[in-house]
Design a protein around this motif. Structure first.
Motif, PDB file in Angstrom:
ATOM      1  N   LEU A 279      24.859  22.176   6.082  1.00  0.00           N
ATOM      2  CA  LEU A 279      25.215  21.064   5.200  1.00  0.00           C
ATOM      3  C   LEU A 279      24.212  19.918   5.312  1.00  0.00           C
ATOM      4  CD1 LEU A 279      29.087  21.036   5.603  1.00  0.00           C
ATOM      5  CD2 LEU A 279      27.771  21.726   3.591  1.00  0.00           C
ATOM      6  N   LEU A 280      23.693  19.680   6.517  1.00  0.00           N
ATOM      7  CA  LEU A 280      22.669  18.644   6.673  1.00  0.00           C
ATOM      8  C   LEU A 280      21.393  19.011   5.927  1.00  0.00           C
ATOM      9  CD1 LEU A 280      22.951  17.512  10.387  1.00  0.00           C
ATOM     10  CD2 LEU A 280      23.394  16.177   8.345  1.00  0.00           C
ATOM     11  N   HIS A 281      21.005  20.268   5.996  1.00  0.00           N
ATOM     12  CA  HIS A 281      19.815  20.703   5.256  1.00  0.00           C
ATOM     13  C   HIS A 281      20.062  20.652   3.747  1.00  0.00           C
ATOM     14  CE1 HIS A 281      17.121  21.815   8.475  1.00  0.00           C
ATOM     15  NE2 HIS A 281      18.132  22.387   9.107  1.00  0.00           N
ATOM     16  N   GLN A 282      21.274  20.961   3.333  1.00  0.00           N
ATOM     17  CA  GLN A 282      21.600  20.866   1.914  1.00  0.00           C
ATOM     18  C   GLN A 282      21.543  19.417   1.448  1.00  0.00           C
ATOM     19  OE1 GLN A 282      25.440  22.452   0.987  1.00  0.00           O
ATOM     20  NE2 GLN A 282      25.284  21.956  -1.180  1.00  0.00           N
ATOM     21  N   MET A 283      22.040  18.483   2.280  1.00  0.00           N
ATOM     22  CA  MET A 283      21.973  17.070   1.927  1.00  0.00           C
ATOM     23  C   MET A 283      20.523  16.618   1.795  1.00  0.00           C
ATOM     24  SD  MET A 283      23.382  13.750   4.002  1.00  0.00           S
ATOM     25  CE  MET A 283      22.211  13.939   5.315  1.00  0.00           C
ATOM     26  N   ARG A 284      19.682  17.039   2.741  1.00  0.00           N
ATOM     27  CA  ARG A 284      18.263  16.687   2.672  1.00  0.00           C
ATOM     28  C   ARG A 284      17.615  17.251   1.417  1.00  0.00           C
ATOM     29  NH1 ARG A 284      14.820  19.928   5.759  1.00  0.00           N
ATOM     30  NH2 ARG A 284      12.855  19.675   4.737  1.00  0.00           N
ATOM     31  N   GLY A 285      17.992  18.468   1.061  1.00  0.00           N
ATOM     32  CA  GLY A 285      17.468  19.077  -0.164  1.00  0.00           C
ATOM     33  C   GLY A 285      17.920  18.344  -1.413  1.00  0.00           C
ATOM     34  N   GLU A 286      19.167  17.861  -1.423  1.00  0.00           N
ATOM     35  CA  GLU A 286      19.660  17.094  -2.578  1.00  0.00           C
ATOM     36  C   GLU A 286      18.905  15.774  -2.718  1.00  0.00           C
ATOM     37  OE1 GLU A 286      21.836  18.115  -4.834  1.00  0.00           O
ATOM     38  OE2 GLU A 286      22.211  19.999  -3.815  1.00  0.00           O
ATOM     39  N   TRP A 287      18.653  15.097  -1.580  1.00  0.00           N
ATOM     40  CA  TRP A 287      17.853  13.866  -1.640  1.00  0.00           C
ATOM     41  C   TRP A 287      16.464  14.182  -2.206  1.00  0.00           C
ATOM     42  CZ3 TRP A 287      20.741   9.874  -1.445  1.00  0.00           C
ATOM     43  CH2 TRP A 287      21.698   9.663  -0.482  1.00  0.00           C
ATOM     44  N   PHE A 288      15.858  15.234  -1.709  1.00  0.00           N
ATOM     45  CA  PHE A 288      14.513  15.603  -2.157  1.00  0.00           C
ATOM     46  C   PHE A 288      14.508  15.957  -3.638  1.00  0.00           C
ATOM     47  CE2 PHE A 288      11.107  18.660  -2.866  1.00  0.00           C
ATOM     48  CZ  PHE A 288      10.019  17.938  -2.389  1.00  0.00           C
ATOM     49  N   ASP A 289      15.510  16.703  -4.099  1.00  0.00           N
ATOM     50  CA  ASP A 289      15.579  17.066  -5.519  1.00  0.00           C
ATOM     51  C   ASP A 289      15.732  15.846  -6.409  1.00  0.00           C
ATOM     52  OD1 ASP A 289      15.281  19.734  -5.038  1.00  0.00           O
ATOM     53  OD2 ASP A 289      17.430  20.206  -5.173  1.00  0.00           O
ATOM     54  N   SER A 290      16.556  14.895  -5.991  1.00  0.00           N
ATOM     55  CA  SER A 290      16.751  13.706  -6.822  1.00  0.00           C
ATOM     56  C   SER A 290      15.473  12.871  -6.898  1.00  0.00           C
ATOM     57  CB  SER A 290      17.917  12.870  -6.311  1.00  0.00           C
ATOM     58  OG  SER A 290      17.654  12.391  -5.015  1.00  0.00           O
ATOM     59  N   VAL A 291      14.763  12.746  -5.772  1.00  0.00           N
ATOM     60  CA  VAL A 291      13.504  11.999  -5.783  1.00  0.00           C
ATOM     61  C   VAL A 291      12.454  12.722  -6.622  1.00  0.00           C
ATOM     62  CG1 VAL A 291      11.574  11.227  -4.344  1.00  0.00           C
ATOM     63  CG2 VAL A 291      13.898  10.800  -3.621  1.00  0.00           C
ATOM     64  N   SER A 292      12.370  14.033  -6.465  1.00  0.00           N
ATOM     65  CA  SER A 292      11.356  14.767  -7.230  1.00  0.00           C
ATOM     66  C   SER A 292      11.656  14.726  -8.732  1.00  0.00           C
ATOM     67  CB  SER A 292      11.249  16.202  -6.738  1.00  0.00           C
ATOM     68  OG  SER A 292      12.440  16.912  -7.005  1.00  0.00           O
ATOM     69  N   CYS A 293      12.923  14.733  -9.116  1.00  0.00           N
ATOM     70  CA  CYS A 293      13.258  14.603 -10.547  1.00  0.00           C
ATOM     71  C   CYS A 293      12.854  13.231 -11.078  1.00  0.00           C
ATOM     72  CB  CYS A 293      14.749  14.827 -10.767  1.00  0.00           C
ATOM     73  SG  CYS A 293      15.247  16.545 -10.657  1.00  0.00           S
ATOM     74  N   CYS A 294      13.140  12.178 -10.313  1.00  0.00           N
ATOM     75  CA  CYS A 294      12.767  10.831 -10.760  1.00  0.00           C
ATOM     76  C   CYS A 294      11.250  10.675 -10.842  1.00  0.00           C
ATOM     77  CB  CYS A 294      13.363   9.782  -9.830  1.00  0.00           C
ATOM     78  SG  CYS A 294      15.139   9.632  -9.974  1.00  0.00           S
ATOM     79  N   VAL A 295      10.536  11.254  -9.887  1.00  0.00           N
ATOM     80  CA  VAL A 295       9.072  11.187  -9.935  1.00  0.00           C
ATOM     81  C   VAL A 295       8.547  11.970 -11.136  1.00  0.00           C
ATOM     82  CG1 VAL A 295       6.978  11.924  -8.718  1.00  0.00           C
ATOM     83  CG2 VAL A 295       8.760  10.720  -7.484  1.00  0.00           C
ATOM     84  N   THR A 296       9.144  13.106 -11.412  1.00  0.00           N
ATOM     85  CA  THR A 296       8.713  13.911 -12.561  1.00  0.00           C
ATOM     86  C   THR A 296       9.002  13.201 -13.869  1.00  0.00           C
ATOM     87  OG1 THR A 296       9.142  15.913 -11.295  1.00  0.00           O
ATOM     88  CG2 THR A 296       8.966  16.155 -13.666  1.00  0.00           C
ATOM     89  N   PHE A 297      10.163  12.541 -13.961  1.00  0.00           N
ATOM     90  CA  PHE A 297      10.503  11.835 -15.197  1.00  0.00           C
ATOM     91  C   PHE A 297       9.594  10.642 -15.438  1.00  0.00           C
ATOM     92  CE2 PHE A 297      15.102  13.387 -14.562  1.00  0.00           C
ATOM     93  CZ  PHE A 297      14.808  14.584 -15.190  1.00  0.00           C
ATOM     94  N   SER A 298       9.008  10.092 -14.378  1.00  0.00           N
ATOM     95  CA  SER A 298       8.110   8.950 -14.555  1.00  0.00           C
ATOM     96  C   SER A 298       6.673   9.393 -14.821  1.00  0.00           C
ATOM     97  CB  SER A 298       8.157   8.057 -13.312  1.00  0.00           C
ATOM     98  OG  SER A 298       7.604   8.728 -12.207  1.00  0.00           O
ATOM     99  N   ARG A 299       6.458  10.681 -14.935  1.00  0.00           N
ATOM    100  CA  ARG A 299       5.110  11.202 -15.106  1.00  0.00           C
ATOM    101  C   ARG A 299       4.467  10.773 -16.426  1.00  0.00           C
ATOM    102  NH1 ARG A 299       3.447  17.478 -14.167  1.00  0.00           N
ATOM    103  NH2 ARG A 299       1.231  17.113 -14.134  1.00  0.00           N
ATOM    104  N   MET A 300       5.252  10.698 -17.475  1.00  0.00           N
ATOM    105  CA  MET A 300       4.703  10.337 -18.787  1.00  0.00           C
ATOM    106  C   MET A 300       4.256   8.877 -18.850  1.00  0.00           C
ATOM    107  SD  MET A 300       4.661  13.117 -20.360  1.00  0.00           S
ATOM    108  CE  MET A 300       4.302  12.642 -22.025  1.00  0.00           C
ATOM    109  N   ALA A 301       4.855   8.031 -18.009  1.00  0.00           N
ATOM    110  CA  ALA A 301       4.512   6.607 -18.043  1.00  0.00           C
ATOM    111  C   ALA A 301       3.289   6.269 -17.199  1.00  0.00           C
ATOM    112  CB  ALA A 301       5.704   5.786 -17.561  1.00  0.00           C
ATOM    113  N   VAL A 302       2.707   7.245 -16.499  1.00  0.00           N
ATOM    114  CA  VAL A 302       1.551   6.980 -15.651  1.00  0.00           C
ATOM    115  C   VAL A 302       0.359   6.511 -16.487  1.00  0.00           C
ATOM    116  CG1 VAL A 302      -0.122   8.063 -14.098  1.00  0.00           C
ATOM    117  CG2 VAL A 302       2.282   8.561 -13.835  1.00  0.00           C
TER     118      VAL A 302
END
Length: 167
Positions: free
Chosen positions: A91-114
Protein backbone atom coordinates in the motif's frame (compact mmCIF):
# COMPACT_ATOMS: atom_id res chain seq x y z
CA UNK A 1 -3.75 2.50 18.12
CA UNK A 2 -3.27 2.13 21.88
CA UNK A 3 -0.60 4.36 23.34
CA UNK A 4 1.35 2.63 26.14
CA UNK A 5 3.24 4.51 28.81
CA UNK A 6 5.86 2.36 30.47
CA UNK A 7 6.06 4.41 33.68
CA UNK A 8 4.84 1.63 35.92
CA UNK A 9 4.86 -2.02 34.96
CA UNK A 10 1.99 -3.13 37.22
CA UNK A 11 -0.47 -0.59 35.83
CA UNK A 12 0.65 -1.53 32.34
CA UNK A 13 -0.01 -5.24 32.94
CA UNK A 14 -3.35 -4.83 34.70
CA UNK A 15 -4.81 -2.20 32.42
CA UNK A 16 -8.16 -3.37 31.05
CA UNK A 17 -7.95 -1.67 27.65
CA UNK A 18 -5.49 -3.47 25.42
CA UNK A 19 -4.38 -5.88 28.12
CA UNK A 20 -3.56 -9.44 27.17
CA UNK A 21 -3.93 -10.52 30.79
CA UNK A 22 -7.71 -10.11 30.81
CA UNK A 23 -8.13 -12.08 27.60
CA UNK A 24 -5.80 -14.83 28.78
CA UNK A 25 -7.83 -15.27 31.96
CA UNK A 26 -10.77 -16.45 29.84
CA UNK A 27 -8.72 -19.52 28.93
CA UNK A 28 -6.57 -19.94 32.05
CA UNK A 29 -9.28 -19.84 34.71
CA UNK A 30 -11.44 -22.69 33.32
CA UNK A 31 -8.33 -24.85 32.87
CA UNK A 32 -7.14 -24.13 36.41
CA UNK A 33 -10.60 -24.83 37.85
CA UNK A 34 -10.82 -28.10 35.93
CA UNK A 35 -7.43 -29.24 37.23
CA UNK A 36 -8.42 -28.32 40.81
CA UNK A 37 -11.64 -30.26 40.36
CA UNK A 38 -9.72 -33.35 39.23
CA UNK A 39 -7.39 -33.05 42.25
CA UNK A 40 -10.32 -32.74 44.68
CA UNK A 41 -12.09 -35.69 43.09
CA UNK A 42 -8.88 -37.75 43.35
CA UNK A 43 -8.62 -36.90 47.07
CA UNK A 44 -12.30 -37.67 47.61
CA UNK A 45 -12.31 -40.93 45.61
CA UNK A 46 -8.84 -42.41 44.97
CA UNK A 47 -8.37 -44.14 41.61
CA UNK A 48 -10.42 -41.64 39.59
CA UNK A 49 -7.38 -40.63 37.54
CA UNK A 50 -6.84 -44.24 36.54
CA UNK A 51 -10.51 -44.60 35.59
CA UNK A 52 -10.35 -41.45 33.43
CA UNK A 53 -7.04 -42.49 31.82
CA UNK A 54 -5.16 -39.42 32.98
CA UNK A 55 -2.22 -41.40 34.39
CA UNK A 56 -1.54 -42.95 30.97
CA UNK A 57 -0.25 -39.59 29.74
CA UNK A 58 3.45 -39.37 30.41
CA UNK A 59 5.58 -36.24 30.31
CA UNK A 60 6.94 -36.86 26.81
CA UNK A 61 3.42 -37.08 25.36
CA UNK A 62 2.39 -33.85 27.07
CA UNK A 63 5.61 -32.18 25.94
CA UNK A 64 5.01 -33.25 22.33
CA UNK A 65 1.42 -32.01 22.35
CA UNK A 66 2.37 -28.65 23.86
CA UNK A 67 5.26 -28.25 21.41
CA UNK A 68 2.99 -28.94 18.44
CA UNK A 69 0.33 -26.53 19.68
CA UNK A 70 2.86 -23.79 20.47
CA UNK A 71 4.63 -24.26 17.14
CA UNK A 72 1.36 -24.12 15.22
CA UNK A 73 0.24 -20.96 17.00
CA UNK A 74 3.63 -19.33 16.55
CA UNK A 75 3.78 -20.10 12.85
CA UNK A 76 0.20 -18.87 12.34
CA UNK A 77 0.87 -15.59 14.16
CA UNK A 78 4.13 -15.10 12.29
CA UNK A 79 2.51 -15.68 8.91
CA UNK A 80 -0.31 -13.26 9.80
CA UNK A 81 2.20 -10.60 10.85
CA UNK A 82 4.24 -11.13 7.71
CA UNK A 83 1.19 -10.87 5.46
CA UNK A 84 0.13 -7.64 7.21
CA UNK A 85 3.64 -6.25 6.78
CA UNK A 86 3.70 -7.01 3.06
CA UNK A 87 0.20 -5.62 2.59
CA UNK A 88 1.27 -2.38 4.29
CA UNK A 89 4.43 -2.24 2.20
CA UNK A 90 2.43 -2.76 -0.98
CA UNK A 91 0.00 0.00 0.00
CA UNK A 92 2.90 2.38 0.67
CA UNK A 93 4.35 1.66 -2.76
CA UNK A 94 0.91 2.14 -4.30
CA UNK A 95 0.59 5.51 -2.54
CA UNK A 96 4.00 6.55 -3.87
CA UNK A 97 2.95 5.47 -7.35
CA UNK A 98 -0.27 7.51 -7.12
CA UNK A 99 1.71 10.61 -6.11
CA UNK A 100 4.08 10.02 -9.02
CA UNK A 101 1.22 9.50 -11.49
CA UNK A 102 -0.52 12.69 -10.44
CA UNK A 103 2.68 14.73 -10.76
CA UNK A 104 3.55 13.20 -14.12
CA UNK A 105 0.04 13.94 -15.44
CA UNK A 106 0.27 17.58 -14.33
CA UNK A 107 3.72 17.91 -15.89
CA UNK A 108 2.45 16.35 -19.12
CA UNK A 109 -0.58 18.65 -19.22
CA UNK A 110 1.69 21.68 -18.89
CA UNK A 111 3.78 20.55 -21.85
CA UNK A 112 1.89 22.62 -24.41
CA UNK A 113 2.45 25.84 -22.46
CA UNK A 114 6.26 25.47 -22.48
CA UNK A 115 6.55 27.27 -25.82
CA UNK A 116 4.47 30.31 -24.78
CA UNK A 117 5.36 30.61 -21.06
CA UNK A 118 8.59 28.70 -20.37
CA UNK A 119 9.46 30.46 -17.12
CA UNK A 120 5.99 30.03 -15.57
CA UNK A 121 5.83 26.36 -16.61
CA UNK A 122 9.29 25.74 -15.16
CA UNK A 123 8.26 27.40 -11.89
CA UNK A 124 4.94 25.49 -11.86
CA UNK A 125 6.64 22.14 -12.34
CA UNK A 126 9.24 22.75 -9.65
CA UNK A 127 6.57 23.97 -7.22
CA UNK A 128 4.39 20.96 -7.99
CA UNK A 129 7.22 18.49 -7.39
CA UNK A 130 8.18 20.18 -4.12
CA UNK A 131 4.57 20.20 -2.88
CA UNK A 132 4.10 16.54 -3.75
CA UNK A 133 7.34 15.76 -1.96
CA UNK A 134 5.94 17.50 1.11
CA UNK A 135 2.63 15.62 0.78
CA UNK A 136 4.39 12.27 0.55
CA UNK A 137 6.67 13.08 3.48
CA UNK A 138 3.69 14.24 5.54
CA UNK A 139 1.79 11.03 4.77
CA UNK A 140 4.80 8.90 5.75
CA UNK A 141 5.30 10.84 8.98
CA UNK A 142 1.62 10.37 9.78
CA UNK A 143 1.91 6.59 9.70
CA UNK A 144 5.38 6.48 11.27
CA UNK A 145 5.57 5.35 14.86
CA UNK A 146 7.50 7.21 17.51
CA UNK A 147 8.73 10.71 18.10
CA UNK A 148 10.47 12.80 15.48
CA UNK A 149 14.19 13.00 16.10
CA UNK A 150 16.87 14.34 13.77
CA UNK A 151 17.91 10.79 12.92
CA UNK A 152 14.48 9.65 11.65
CA UNK A 153 13.32 12.77 9.80
CA UNK A 154 12.23 12.33 6.23
CA UNK A 155 13.98 14.28 3.53
CA UNK A 156 11.97 16.38 1.09
CA UNK A 157 12.92 18.19 -2.07
CA UNK A 158 14.23 21.71 -1.32
CA UNK A 159 11.43 23.29 0.70
CA UNK A 160 13.25 26.63 0.60
CA UNK A 161 12.40 26.87 -3.10
CA UNK A 162 8.76 27.58 -2.10
CA UNK A 163 7.57 30.99 -1.07
CA UNK A 164 5.19 31.57 1.85
CA UNK A 165 2.18 32.22 -0.38
CA UNK A 166 2.58 28.77 -1.96
CA UNK A 167 2.74 27.05 1.41
Amino acid sequence: MIEYEEDWLVTLLFRYEGSVLIRSLYFALPSALLSLLVLFIEDWRPGTKDDLGITELDSSTLWSVMTIITGSLLSFRTSQALSRFWEGTGLLHQMRGEWFDSVSCCVTFSRMAVQTKPKEVHEFRHTLVRLMSLCHGSALEEIADGEQTPSNRLETIDVFGLDTSTL
